[in-house]
Every structure is written in C-alpha cells, then in structure tokens.
Design a protein around this motif. Structure first.
Motif, PDB file in Angstrom:
ATOM      1  N   PRO A   1       0.841  -1.214   0.000  1.00  0.00           N
ATOM      2  CA  PRO A   1       0.000   0.000   0.000  1.00  0.00           C
ATOM      3  C   PRO A   1       0.871   1.257   0.000  1.00  0.00           C
ATOM      4  N   PRO A   2       0.483   2.276  -0.765  1.00  0.00           N
ATOM      5  CA  PRO A   2       1.304   3.499  -0.858  1.00  0.00           C
ATOM      6  C   PRO A   2       1.557   4.164   0.490  1.00  0.00           C
ATOM      7  N   ARG A   3       0.643   4.019   1.424  1.00  0.00           N
ATOM      8  CA  ARG A   3       0.843   4.634   2.728  1.00  0.00           C
ATOM      9  C   ARG A   3       1.958   3.942   3.505  1.00  0.00           C
ATOM     10  N   LEU A   4       2.187   2.650   3.215  1.00  0.00           N
ATOM     11  CA  LEU A   4       3.232   1.901   3.897  1.00  0.00           C
ATOM     12  C   LEU A   4       4.547   1.892   3.120  1.00  0.00           C
TER      13      LEU A   4
ATOM     14  N   GLU B   1       9.324  10.719  -3.891  1.00  0.00           N
ATOM     15  CA  GLU B   1       8.892  12.113  -3.887  1.00  0.00           C
ATOM     16  C   GLU B   1       8.073  12.430  -2.637  1.00  0.00           C
ATOM     17  N   VAL B   2       7.309  11.453  -2.130  1.00  0.00           N
ATOM     18  CA  VAL B   2       6.535  11.660  -0.903  1.00  0.00           C
ATOM     19  C   VAL B   2       7.476  11.769   0.292  1.00  0.00           C
ATOM     20  N   VAL B   3       8.496  10.906   0.329  1.00  0.00           N
ATOM     21  CA  VAL B   3       9.482  10.973   1.411  1.00  0.00           C
ATOM     22  C   VAL B   3      10.238  12.296   1.353  1.00  0.00           C
ATOM     23  N   ALA B   4      10.622  12.714   0.139  1.00  0.00           N
ATOM     24  CA  ALA B   4      11.326  13.992  -0.003  1.00  0.00           C
ATOM     25  C   ALA B   4      10.446  15.151   0.431  1.00  0.00           C
ATOM     26  N   SER B   5       9.155  15.081   0.106  1.00  0.00           N
ATOM     27  CA  SER B   5       8.233  16.138   0.521  1.00  0.00           C
ATOM     28  C   SER B   5       8.134  16.210   2.044  1.00  0.00           C
ATOM     29  N   ALA B   6       8.054  15.047   2.701  1.00  0.00           N
ATOM     30  CA  ALA B   6       8.021  15.033   4.170  1.00  0.00           C
ATOM     31  C   ALA B   6       9.320  15.576   4.748  1.00  0.00           C
ATOM     32  N   PHE B   7      10.443  15.224   4.124  1.00  0.00           N
ATOM     33  CA  PHE B   7      11.744  15.718   4.594  1.00  0.00           C
ATOM     34  C   PHE B   7      11.804  17.237   4.510  1.00  0.00           C
ATOM     35  N   VAL B   8      11.390  17.795   3.389  1.00  0.00           N
ATOM     36  CA  VAL B   8      11.413  19.247   3.201  1.00  0.00           C
ATOM     37  C   VAL B   8      10.462  19.924   4.178  1.00  0.00           C
ATOM     38  N   ARG B   9       9.270  19.359   4.335  1.00  0.00           N
ATOM     39  CA  ARG B   9       8.278  19.954   5.231  1.00  0.00           C
ATOM     40  C   ARG B   9       8.769  19.972   6.678  1.00  0.00           C
TER      41      ARG B   9
ATOM     42  N   PHE C   1       0.794   6.639  13.758  1.00  0.00           N
ATOM     43  CA  PHE C   1      -0.173   7.216  12.816  1.00  0.00           C
ATOM     44  C   PHE C   1       0.076   6.753  11.384  1.00  0.00           C
ATOM     45  N   LEU C   2       0.918   5.716  11.232  1.00  0.00           N
ATOM     46  CA  LEU C   2       1.241   5.169   9.910  1.00  0.00           C
ATOM     47  C   LEU C   2       1.823   6.226   8.978  1.00  0.00           C
ATOM     48  N   ASN C   3       2.581   7.173   9.541  1.00  0.00           N
ATOM     49  CA  ASN C   3       3.251   8.189   8.721  1.00  0.00           C
ATOM     50  C   ASN C   3       4.606   7.635   8.276  1.00  0.00           C
ATOM     51  N   THR C   4       4.556   6.730   7.305  1.00  0.00           N
ATOM     52  CA  THR C   4       5.783   6.068   6.855  1.00  0.00           C
ATOM     53  C   THR C   4       6.755   7.055   6.239  1.00  0.00           C
ATOM     54  N   ASP C   5       6.236   8.103   5.591  1.00  0.00           N
ATOM     55  CA  ASP C   5       7.129   9.089   4.989  1.00  0.00           C
ATOM     56  C   ASP C   5       7.957   9.810   6.055  1.00  0.00           C
ATOM     57  N   VAL C   6       7.334  10.105   7.200  1.00  0.00           N
ATOM     58  CA  VAL C   6       8.074  10.741   8.294  1.00  0.00           C
ATOM     59  C   VAL C   6       9.095   9.773   8.887  1.00  0.00           C
ATOM     60  N   MET C   7       8.703   8.511   9.030  1.00  0.00           N
ATOM     61  CA  MET C   7       9.634   7.507   9.532  1.00  0.00           C
ATOM     62  C   MET C   7      10.855   7.394   8.624  1.00  0.00           C
ATOM     63  N   LEU C   8      10.619   7.343   7.326  1.00  0.00           N
ATOM     64  CA  LEU C   8      11.727   7.206   6.381  1.00  0.00           C
ATOM     65  C   LEU C   8      12.593   8.462   6.344  1.00  0.00           C
ATOM     66  N   ALA C   9      11.988   9.622   6.518  1.00  0.00           N
ATOM     67  CA  ALA C   9      12.783  10.847   6.593  1.00  0.00           C
ATOM     68  C   ALA C   9      13.739  10.797   7.778  1.00  0.00           C
ATOM     69  N   GLY C  10      13.260  10.279   8.923  1.00  0.00           N
ATOM     70  CA  GLY C  10      14.139  10.114  10.070  1.00  0.00           C
ATOM     71  C   GLY C  10      15.243   9.108   9.819  1.00  0.00           C
ATOM     72  N   VAL C  11      14.911   8.014   9.139  1.00  0.00           N
ATOM     73  CA  VAL C  11      15.923   7.002   8.812  1.00  0.00           C
ATOM     74  C   VAL C  11      16.990   7.594   7.893  1.00  0.00           C
ATOM     75  N   VAL C  12      16.551   8.401   6.918  1.00  0.00           N
ATOM     76  CA  VAL C  12      17.501   9.037   5.998  1.00  0.00           C
ATOM     77  C   VAL C  12      18.469   9.945   6.766  1.00  0.00           C
ATOM     78  N   VAL C  13      17.950  10.703   7.713  1.00  0.00           N
ATOM     79  CA  VAL C  13      18.818  11.595   8.494  1.00  0.00           C
ATOM     80  C   VAL C  13      19.813  10.790   9.315  1.00  0.00           C
ATOM     81  N   ILE C  14      19.374   9.689   9.912  1.00  0.00           N
ATOM     82  CA  ILE C  14      20.287   8.839  10.681  1.00  0.00           C
ATOM     83  C   ILE C  14      21.409   8.317   9.782  1.00  0.00           C
ATOM     84  N   GLY C  15      21.032   7.837   8.598  1.00  0.00           N
ATOM     85  CA  GLY C  15      22.053   7.352   7.670  1.00  0.00           C
ATOM     86  C   GLY C  15      22.997   8.452   7.212  1.00  0.00           C
ATOM     87  N   ALA C  16      22.453   9.646   6.979  1.00  0.00           N
ATOM     88  CA  ALA C  16      23.305  10.761   6.534  1.00  0.00           C
ATOM     89  C   ALA C  16      24.298  11.165   7.620  1.00  0.00           C
TER      90      ALA C  16
END
Length: 274
Positions: free
Chosen positions: A50-53, A58-66, A234-249
């Motif tokens: 499912p797209p929410r999961l 682009e959705v992850v990038a949008s959450a990161f920017v926001r 809240f199933l905000n996978t985009d926010v979760m992935l944004a946090g994972v990206v920052v940890i990796g960076a």
C-alpha cells in the motif's frame, strides 16, 4: 595577449582540484544510493505494498522538506546527535582505557575478560529497563546506556590490537632504551590503532542502534528515535523514512569526515593501511 587575472587563476585552480579522480570517487559513492533509490521507486510504483506503507521517493522527499522547513527535523536530529556524541565519547574513553589495560596487564585481562564476555552478547535494549530504573527517565539514562552498550566492541578490538602488536617491535624498542611511556606512545598505540579505529566504528554502530530504541523508552521530548516511533502510531511512513535518511546521513558524515580522515593522517600515513 592579455594576462590571466587573479579571478581566472582561482577558477583554474578550483577546476583542477576537481579532476577525474574526484569525480570518480563521487560517482562510486553515489552509485549505491542511486541503485537503491531506483529499486525503491520501482517497487513503490508497482504498488506491491500500500502506498501509505511504501511511499514513493517524492513523498518521502516532501516530508523531509516539510519537517526541515518547520524546524522539527533539525531539532530532533540535533538532540539525537548530542546524546550520541556524549554517550559515544564516554564509551571511547572508557573502552580504549580498559582495552589497553587488558592488553598490557595479565591481571586486568583475567579479571575483566569474563565480565566483558558475559555482558557483550546481551542485547543493548535488555539493559534499558535497568538504566531507566537506576537513573530515571530523560537524557541521563539514554546517554549512559549508549555509552555502556557501545563500550563492549571498543574494549574487545582495543584489547585485540594491543595483543597483536608484534613482539619484535617491543623488543627492538626496549633494546634501543625506550622507557614504558615511549614504548606505549611509539610502539603499542600506533600498532594497535587500526584495531582501535575498527572498534570505534563498531561502537558507533552500536550506539546508533541502542539510542534510536531507547529514545522512546526514556520518554525524551525530542529525538529521531522518538520521531520515528511517534510516526509509526499514525502510519506516517514518509516521516519515519525521513528520520531514517537523516540517521544514515549523519552516520555517513561521521565516517567520511571523522574516521576516514583520522585513518588518513595516522595508519595510512604510517604505511600500516592502504
């Protein structure tokens, strides 16, 4: 013909510094991320999950920017980084000291090695309830737990490095009149440094793993772990992935800016590594 001005000379110097070697290194560094990103995007577009999961990039990038624009993500990252550095610095000091003592003293080795061998295999998260009971909720318990858990690989690798120093080096230094201080500074420490750096890398990885988990348990108000676990509710996978990206960076930045430079100016410069 007009002479080359200072601006042109500076531009030429900057261009020459970005030669083929630099571009090749940048391409090799970027290639794994490009491949993983392409595979992620293919799976997301095929809607296997499912797209929410499993959101597109682009959705992850949008959450990161926001999150970055609102200031929330930098605040979470800064708090996590401060806890990480405090706990890891404590682990590095204690771990290297214990590892050197075990490598140089048979009594210290016989006394501490059984304790280290018992404590190291226990998952770091298993210690969390004890630290929370002993030191309470908040930053103190998180920092101390990070330091405690990440000490074990540093101790093991430092101890191994000291034991691995060639005996012929030690005998040669003693034959040339080196005292204990010079023997340690000129022979033991440089010889063990590749192992110490490996232990620090493994300790940093341990520190990241336990910190992200304990930030939720320790009820800290800010932190990447807290943000990731909160987004999961809240199933905000985009926010979760944004946090994972920052940890990796942050991990990649520490590797490139700290460990690789330290290696370059020490063991590589001394000819102990290529």
């Amino acid at each position: 013909m007009q002479g080359v001005g200072p601006e042109s000379a500076d531009a030429h110097l900057a261009a020459s510094s970005l030669g083929p070697g630099w571009w090749g290194t940048a391409a090799r560094t970027a290639l794994p991320f490009v491949v993983v990103g392409a595979l992620w995007e293919i799976v997301a577009r095929l809607a296997i999950f499912p797209p929410r999961l499993f959101p597109p990039l682009e959705v992850v990038a949008s959450a990161f920017v926001r999150l970055t624009a609102s200031g929330a993500l930098p605040h979470h990252a800064l708090d996590t980084l401060l806890r990480l550095l405090a706990g890891f610095a404590l682990a590095a000091i204690v771990g290297v000291a214990i590892g050197i003592a075990m490598g140089r003293s048979r009594l210290a080795e016989d006394t501490l090695l059984p304790l280290i061998s018992i404590g190291a295999p226990i998952p770091g998260i298993a210690y969390a309830p004890l630290f929370l009971l002993w030191f309470g909720l908040g930053n103190v318990s998180a920092v101390l737990l990070v330091g405690f858990v990440s000490t074990f690989p540093i101790v093991f690798n430092t101890w191994t490095g000291v034991k691995a120093v060639k005996e012929v080096w030690v005998r040669s230094a003693l034959a040339m009149g080196a005292d204990d201080r010079r023997l340690f500074g000129k022979v033991i420490l440089p010889g063990a440094l590749p192992y110490v750096l490996t232990g620090l890398r493994l300790g940093l990885a341990q520190a990241w793993r336990i910190l992200v988990g304990v930030e939720m348990l320790a009820a800290v108000p800010w932190g990447l772990g807290w943000m990731i676990f909160g987004a999961r509710e809240f199933l905000n996978t985009d926010v979760m992935l944004a946090g994972v990206v920052v940890i990796g960076a942050i991990g990649l930045a520490l590797e490139k800016l700290v460990f690789q430079r330290l290696e370059r100016f020490t063991v590589v410069r001394w000819g102990m590594m290529t």
